[in-house]
Design an enzyme around this catalytic site. Structure first.
Site, PDB file in Angstrom:
ATOM      1  N   ASP A  32       0.591  -0.784  -0.035  1.00  0.00           N
ATOM      2  CA  ASP A  32       0.070  -0.137  -0.229  1.00  0.00           C
ATOM      3  C   ASP A  32       0.830   0.399  -0.107  1.00  0.00           C
ATOM      4  O   ASP A  32       2.869   1.845   0.530  1.00  0.00           O
ATOM      5  CB  ASP A  32      -1.259   0.100   1.257  1.00  0.00           C
ATOM      6  CG  ASP A  32      -0.294  -0.489   2.468  1.00  0.00           C
ATOM      7  OD1 ASP A  32       1.147  -0.432   2.248  1.00  0.00           O
ATOM      8  OD2 ASP A  32      -1.004  -0.193   3.692  1.00  0.00           O
ATOM      9  N   ASN A  49      -7.583  -3.040  14.317  1.00  0.00           N
ATOM     10  CA  ASN A  49      -8.664  -2.762  14.376  1.00  0.00           C
ATOM     11  C   ASN A  49      -9.075  -3.629  12.518  1.00  0.00           C
ATOM     12  O   ASN A  49     -10.459  -4.076  12.348  1.00  0.00           O
ATOM     13  CB  ASN A  49      -9.838  -1.516  13.056  1.00  0.00           C
ATOM     14  CG  ASN A  49      -9.079  -0.893  11.934  1.00  0.00           C
ATOM     15  OD1 ASN A  49      -8.313  -1.666  11.920  1.00  0.00           O
ATOM     16  ND2 ASN A  49      -9.045  -0.605  11.592  1.00  0.00           N
ATOM     17  N   HIS A  79      -7.296  -4.433   9.892  1.00  0.00           N
ATOM     18  CA  HIS A  79      -7.242  -4.269   8.698  1.00  0.00           C
ATOM     19  C   HIS A  79      -5.887  -4.766   8.613  1.00  0.00           C
ATOM     20  O   HIS A  79      -5.117  -5.396   8.756  1.00  0.00           O
ATOM     21  CB  HIS A  79      -7.018  -2.456   8.620  1.00  0.00           C
ATOM     22  CG  HIS A  79      -5.353  -2.357   8.798  1.00  0.00           C
ATOM     23  ND1 HIS A  79      -5.683  -1.242   9.311  1.00  0.00           N
ATOM     24  CD2 HIS A  79      -4.256  -2.610   8.859  1.00  0.00           C
ATOM     25  CE1 HIS A  79      -4.481  -0.451   9.665  1.00  0.00           C
ATOM     26  NE2 HIS A  79      -4.230  -1.253   9.129  1.00  0.00           N
ATOM     27  N   GLU A  96      -9.695  -1.416   4.935  1.00  0.00           N
ATOM     28  CA  GLU A  96     -10.294  -1.402   6.110  1.00  0.00           C
ATOM     29  C   GLU A  96     -10.996  -2.331   6.347  1.00  0.00           C
ATOM     30  O   GLU A  96     -11.833  -1.923   6.273  1.00  0.00           O
ATOM     31  CB  GLU A  96     -10.514   0.261   6.632  1.00  0.00           C
ATOM     32  CG  GLU A  96      -9.470   1.279   6.412  1.00  0.00           C
ATOM     33  CD  GLU A  96      -8.170   1.233   7.153  1.00  0.00           C
ATOM     34  OE1 GLU A  96      -8.365   0.222   8.921  1.00  0.00           O
ATOM     35  OE2 GLU A  96      -7.696   1.969   7.641  1.00  0.00           O
TER      36      GLU A  96
END
Ligand code: GLP
Length: 261
Positions: free
Chosen positions: A68, A137, A139, A144
């Site tokens: 990313d 979280n 990801h 996400e």
């Protein structure tokens, strides 16, 4: 089910992962390695750099694809993932910069850049080993919660919690970009072997969800359960919420060392 290896420390896990990747490079000099950013894999890269030097491995044919990149950071920003990958991967591992790919977060058309990135992975023959971290979280990459489990490389908006978590790398929290280009979950799942590293108690909820929870877009890391060849390397703190921890330990203890992951 993923193979889960619980180690006494992050360092031990990082050394095991580096040993595996060093052997893979020795066996396959044109290995395609998927690389992750974040603090989690940093020790792994240091161990791998040491192994490459000690074993005299030729890495000139190794190709690397980052997961990313932020959209819109200036070219010379030290926290762009292009800069992070150059600093932590390309230079220490002695890779040819022409063989190291990061999504182009400064492209005039980031949507076209994202599509081109998937094509470049395909043209390289696909990723052999994908290094993954996991966000608090859940990801993976920058996929996400809510990301399609079949998604391709694309432009995404970062969750507020991810921008907060990554603010530590920036002078001002307001400097954390809002958008990114990330490999999709479908793209990541096409790698032939996923090697997920998780260290520290603040990853324990996400890790338990990813390994043992229901497969759900609400926890993108759970997509690893859909893959046939996954190795999770976790320290005791990250593993503390795994209900099958004893079974993982037993399976690993019984596995012949020479077999690898
Ligand atoms: C980052 C990256 C992910 C990484 C995750 C965890 O923002 N985009 O690839 O796995 O979040 O980061 P860390 O290892 O610093 O906890």
């Amino acid at each position: 089910m993923a193979e889960v290896v619980i180690t006494r420390s992050a360092d031990e896990a990082s050394a095991l992962a580096a040993d595996h990747v060093a052997r893979a490079i020795a066996a396959q000099p044109r290995l395609v390695l998927g690389v992750a950013t974040g603090s989690t894999p940093e020790r792994f890269y240091r161990h791998l750099a040491r192994r490459i030097a000690e074993d005299g491995l030729d890495t000139s044919g190794v190709r690397a694809f980052a997961l990313d990149e932020y959209v819109g950071l200036p070219a010379d920003h030290p926290e762009s993932y292009a800069a992070v990958i150059e600093r932590t991967v390309t230079t220490p591992l002695g890779l040819d910069p022409a063989h190291v790919h990061v999504p182009d977060g400064r492209a005039a058309d980031p949507f076209a850049a994202a599509a081109a990135y998937d094509r470049a992975i395909d043209e390289a023959g696909g990723v052999d080993i994908q290094i993954l971290g996991i966000g608090r979280n859940g990801h993976i990459g920058f996929n996400e919660p809510g990301s399609s489990l079949g998604s391709r490389t694309r432009v995404k908006t970062l969750a507020a919690s991810t921008r907060e978590a990554n603010a530590r790398f920036f002078a001002d929290p307001a400097d954390v970009p809002v958008h990114c280009i990330t490999q999709g979950i479908g793209t990541i799942r096409e790698a032939r072997h996923l090697l997920l590293l998780a260290f520290g108690a603040d990853k324990s909820t996400a890790l338990a969800g990813a390994v043992e929870g229901p497969v759900s877009a609400s926890l993108p890391g759970s997509a690893i359960q859909l893959h046939a060849h996954v190795t999770v390397l976790a320290d005791e703190d990250a593993a503390q919420q795994l209900t099958l921890a004893d079974a993982y330990r037993e399976a690993w203890a019984l596995k012949p060392a020479a077999q690898g992951f």
